[in-house]
Motif scaffolding. Sequence first.
Motif, short mmCIF file in Angstrom:
data_model
loop_
_atom_site.label_atom_id
_atom_site.label_comp_id
_atom_site.label_asym_id
_atom_site.label_seq_id
_atom_site.Cartn_x
_atom_site.Cartn_y
_atom_site.Cartn_z
N PRO A 115 0.81 -1.22 0.00
CA PRO A 115 0.00 0.00 0.00
C PRO A 115 0.85 1.27 0.00
N GLY A 116 0.25 2.30 -0.53
CA GLY A 116 0.85 3.63 -0.53
C GLY A 116 -0.02 4.56 0.29
N ILE A 117 0.27 5.83 0.18
CA ILE A 117 -0.50 6.83 0.93
C ILE A 117 -0.60 8.09 0.08
N ASN A 118 -1.75 8.73 0.12
CA ASN A 118 -1.97 10.00 -0.57
C ASN A 118 -2.26 11.06 0.49
N PHE A 119 -1.55 12.16 0.41
CA PHE A 119 -1.82 13.26 1.33
C PHE A 119 -2.62 14.32 0.60
N ASP A 128 -5.07 4.20 -1.53
CA ASP A 128 -5.55 3.51 -2.72
C ASP A 128 -5.78 2.04 -2.40
N PRO A 129 -6.72 1.41 -3.08
CA PRO A 129 -6.97 -0.02 -2.84
C PRO A 129 -5.74 -0.86 -3.18
N HIS A 168 -5.70 -2.60 7.98
CA HIS A 168 -6.73 -2.66 9.02
C HIS A 168 -8.10 -2.44 8.40
N GLU A 169 -9.07 -3.23 8.84
CA GLU A 169 -10.45 -3.13 8.38
C GLU A 169 -10.54 -3.22 6.85
N ALA A 170 -9.88 -4.23 6.30
CA ALA A 170 -9.90 -4.45 4.85
C ALA A 170 -11.17 -5.19 4.45
N TYR A 171 -11.65 -4.86 3.27
CA TYR A 171 -12.82 -5.56 2.74
C TYR A 171 -12.69 -5.68 1.23
N LEU A 172 -13.39 -6.64 0.70
CA LEU A 172 -13.39 -6.90 -0.73
C LEU A 172 -14.15 -5.79 -1.44
N LYS A 173 -13.47 -5.08 -2.32
CA LYS A 173 -14.12 -4.01 -3.08
C LYS A 173 -14.50 -4.48 -4.48
N GLN A 178 -10.15 -2.68 -0.28
CA GLN A 178 -10.10 -1.35 0.31
C GLN A 178 -9.89 -1.55 1.81
N TYR A 179 -9.37 -0.56 2.48
CA TYR A 179 -9.07 -0.68 3.91
C TYR A 179 -9.14 0.70 4.54
N LYS A 180 -9.24 0.72 5.86
CA LYS A 180 -9.35 2.00 6.56
C LYS A 180 -7.98 2.68 6.63
N TYR A 181 -6.95 1.93 7.02
CA TYR A 181 -5.59 2.46 7.09
C TYR A 181 -4.62 1.29 7.17
#
Length: 186
Positions: free
Chosen positions: A41-45, A66-67, A129-134, A156-159
């Motif tokens: 995973p990456g991160i977008n600010f 991003d997913p 954390h808190e990942a789910y199938l998108k 997708q995930y929360k963080y």
Amino acid sequence: CVCVRERENRFEVEITAPRILNRTNSESDKLLFYCQSATMPGINFMSQAVYTFGESREVVYNRSFDPVELEFLLDDKMEIKWFFDRWSENIIDPVTRMSNYYNDYVATVDIYQLDFSKQEQVKYAVRLHEAYLKTLSPVQYNQNSKEVSKIRATLQYKYWTVTQAPIANQQSRLDVPNSNVTQTPN
């Protein structure tokens, strides 16, 4: 100094299934073994211009993620496909079209970067954390192909957090003060 670059093919993905699914050890092993590709995973600010005394500067006000894409080879019994089908059916019931409770369908996903040695120790790890199938891709069939069937799952995930950092016993040039990284002993 001899530097060895990390290889793309030294990774593992471990999915701790949502509590609503009763996953078998066989499925756990197959998901771990049959994962052919994954994205770390990456991160977008998100930022906005703030004007103070004439000039403006971009100031960060939030972050987004991003997913993550995972690709799996399908086994001969279709257990991997069945796992993702059950997961999707427990997000929104295909008959009643009612969505389930969020905490019932989210999962924990760990992505491990392994070293190149024969021991394949974890060098770096992140937890979604808190990942789910998108998105669950369709399975492509072709009479003219000799390829093994594959399925792509977008999560997708929360963080995400780093659960194991590099160079656990040495001082690194990349050390970040006040970091909340937890390191596990080798």
